[in-house]
Design a protein around this motif. Structure first.
Motif, mmCIF file in Angstrom:
data_model
loop_
_atom_site.group_PDB
_atom_site.id
_atom_site.type_symbol
_atom_site.label_atom_id
_atom_site.label_comp_id
_atom_site.label_asym_id
_atom_site.label_seq_id
_atom_site.Cartn_x
_atom_site.Cartn_y
_atom_site.Cartn_z
ATOM 1 N N GLN A 50 29.427 40.321 26.853
ATOM 2 C CA GLN A 50 29.876 41.766 27.731
ATOM 3 C C GLN A 50 30.106 41.123 28.967
ATOM 4 O O GLN A 50 31.599 41.534 29.537
ATOM 5 C CB GLN A 50 30.411 42.911 26.918
ATOM 6 N N ALA A 51 29.156 41.364 29.451
ATOM 7 C CA ALA A 51 29.470 41.298 31.010
ATOM 8 C C ALA A 51 29.547 39.664 32.004
ATOM 9 O O ALA A 51 30.403 40.328 32.798
ATOM 10 C CB ALA A 51 27.844 41.923 31.288
ATOM 11 N N LEU A 52 29.399 38.848 30.518
ATOM 12 C CA LEU A 52 29.611 37.649 31.425
ATOM 13 C C LEU A 52 31.723 38.010 31.699
ATOM 14 O O LEU A 52 31.838 37.106 32.243
ATOM 15 C CB LEU A 52 29.552 36.354 30.635
ATOM 16 N N SER A 53 32.075 38.100 29.660
ATOM 17 C CA SER A 53 33.408 38.222 29.651
ATOM 18 C C SER A 53 34.498 39.245 30.807
ATOM 19 O O SER A 53 35.462 38.476 31.491
ATOM 20 C CB SER A 53 33.492 39.093 28.842
ATOM 21 N N TYR A 54 33.434 40.169 31.365
ATOM 22 C CA TYR A 54 33.985 41.317 32.589
ATOM 23 C C TYR A 54 34.237 40.218 33.605
ATOM 24 O O TYR A 54 34.652 40.683 34.368
ATOM 25 C CB TYR A 54 33.158 42.429 32.220
ATOM 26 N N PHE A 55 33.123 39.876 34.288
ATOM 27 C CA PHE A 55 32.625 38.589 35.420
ATOM 28 C C PHE A 55 34.171 38.716 35.435
ATOM 29 O O PHE A 55 34.438 37.488 36.208
ATOM 30 C CB PHE A 55 31.679 38.456 34.984
ATOM 31 N N VAL A 56 34.732 37.106 34.149
ATOM 32 C CA VAL A 56 34.495 36.263 34.225
ATOM 33 C C VAL A 56 36.940 36.330 33.967
ATOM 34 O O VAL A 56 37.323 36.382 35.178
ATOM 35 C CB VAL A 56 34.875 35.064 33.291
ATOM 36 N N SER A 57 37.166 37.598 33.765
ATOM 37 C CA SER A 57 38.472 37.872 33.585
ATOM 38 C C SER A 57 38.552 39.310 35.264
ATOM 39 O O SER A 57 39.703 38.501 35.672
ATOM 40 C CB SER A 57 38.438 39.479 32.159
ATOM 41 N N SER A 58 37.559 39.907 35.702
ATOM 42 C CA SER A 58 37.780 40.207 36.605
ATOM 43 C C SER A 58 37.947 39.315 38.207
ATOM 44 O O SER A 58 38.847 39.827 38.952
ATOM 45 C CB SER A 58 36.425 40.735 37.422
ATOM 46 N N PHE A 59 37.109 37.826 37.684
ATOM 47 C CA PHE A 59 37.259 36.612 39.123
ATOM 48 C C PHE A 59 38.739 36.379 38.651
ATOM 49 O O PHE A 59 39.406 36.180 39.278
ATOM 50 C CB PHE A 59 36.618 35.573 38.587
ATOM 51 N N ARG A 60 39.045 36.349 37.257
ATOM 52 C CA ARG A 60 40.524 35.298 37.186
ATOM 53 C C ARG A 60 41.800 36.315 37.749
ATOM 54 O O ARG A 60 42.620 35.618 38.599
ATOM 55 C CB ARG A 60 41.474 35.304 36.185
ATOM 56 N N ALA A 61 41.101 37.600 37.504
ATOM 57 C CA ALA A 61 42.163 39.186 38.160
ATOM 58 C C ALA A 61 42.766 38.755 39.468
ATOM 59 O O ALA A 61 43.047 38.786 40.613
ATOM 60 C CB ALA A 61 42.582 40.241 37.829
ATOM 61 N N LYS A 62 41.726 38.510 40.439
ATOM 62 C CA LYS A 62 40.991 38.393 42.009
ATOM 63 C C LYS A 62 41.654 37.478 42.345
ATOM 64 O O LYS A 62 42.284 37.300 43.307
ATOM 65 C CB LYS A 62 39.557 38.803 42.592
ATOM 66 N N TRP A 63 41.351 36.410 41.117
ATOM 67 C CA TRP A 63 41.888 34.881 41.887
ATOM 68 C C TRP A 63 43.524 34.498 42.104
ATOM 69 O O TRP A 63 44.666 33.777 42.528
ATOM 70 C CB TRP A 63 41.389 33.550 40.810
ATOM 71 N N SER A 64 44.374 35.892 40.824
ATOM 72 C CA SER A 64 45.750 34.891 40.818
ATOM 73 C C SER A 64 46.021 36.331 42.019
ATOM 74 O O SER A 64 47.573 35.726 42.236
ATOM 75 C CB SER A 64 46.150 36.172 39.653
ATOM 76 N N GLN A 65 45.269 36.887 42.183
ATOM 77 C CA GLN A 65 46.295 37.719 43.216
ATOM 78 C C GLN A 65 45.508 37.273 44.814
ATOM 79 O O GLN A 65 46.762 37.101 46.152
ATOM 80 C CB GLN A 65 45.143 39.417 43.247
ATOM 81 N N GLN A 66 44.623 37.250 45.129
ATOM 82 C CA GLN A 66 44.044 36.481 47.001
ATOM 83 C C GLN A 66 43.315 35.264 46.741
ATOM 84 O O GLN A 66 42.508 35.383 46.954
ATOM 85 C CB GLN A 66 43.860 37.772 47.123
ATOM 86 N N PRO A 67 43.840 34.327 45.611
ATOM 87 C CA PRO A 67 43.080 32.666 46.161
ATOM 88 C C PRO A 67 42.647 32.556 47.464
ATOM 89 O O PRO A 67 41.369 31.580 47.767
ATOM 90 C CB PRO A 67 43.842 32.450 45.744
ATOM 91 N N GLU A 68 42.931 32.889 48.473
ATOM 92 C CA GLU A 68 42.681 32.328 49.675
ATOM 93 C C GLU A 68 41.557 32.830 50.436
ATOM 94 O O GLU A 68 41.433 32.332 51.142
ATOM 95 C CB GLU A 68 43.868 32.389 50.242
#
Length: 87
Positions: A50-68
């Motif tokens: 669950q913790a890994l899944s939360y981290f990955v989904s948070s990273f994906r959301a952040k990546w889609s918003q601000q990859p730079e």
């Protein structure tokens, strides 16, 4: 839902300590200890997933918003690491 991995790990170790104490007192058999340890490991594994899944989904959301920003911080980290190693 954020899995509290640190608290779950503490709880896991507390339960293992209780189980060890019960085994040393002769309250539980070795087979019961094996079964309970397997159950506790399964519970902790679920929390880790669950913790890994939360981290990955948070990273994906952040990546889609601000990859730079993510790329910039990564490059800055690599440069800092290289500077520290060379110095």
């Amino acid at each position: 839902m954020i899995a509290d991995l640190l608290e779950d790990t503490r709880d896991y170790w507390r339960k293992l300590d209780e189980l060890e104490a019960a085994y040393k007192k002769g309250e539980v058999s070795l087979q019961e200890v094996d079964a309970k340890v397997k159950l506790l490991m399964t519970e902790l594994g679920r929390s880790r997933k669950q913790a890994l899944s939360y981290f990955v989904s948070s990273f994906r959301a952040k990546w889609s918003q601000q990859p730079e920003i993510i790329v910039g911080v990564a490059v800055l980290g690599i440069i800092t690491y290289a500077w520290a190693v060379v110095s």
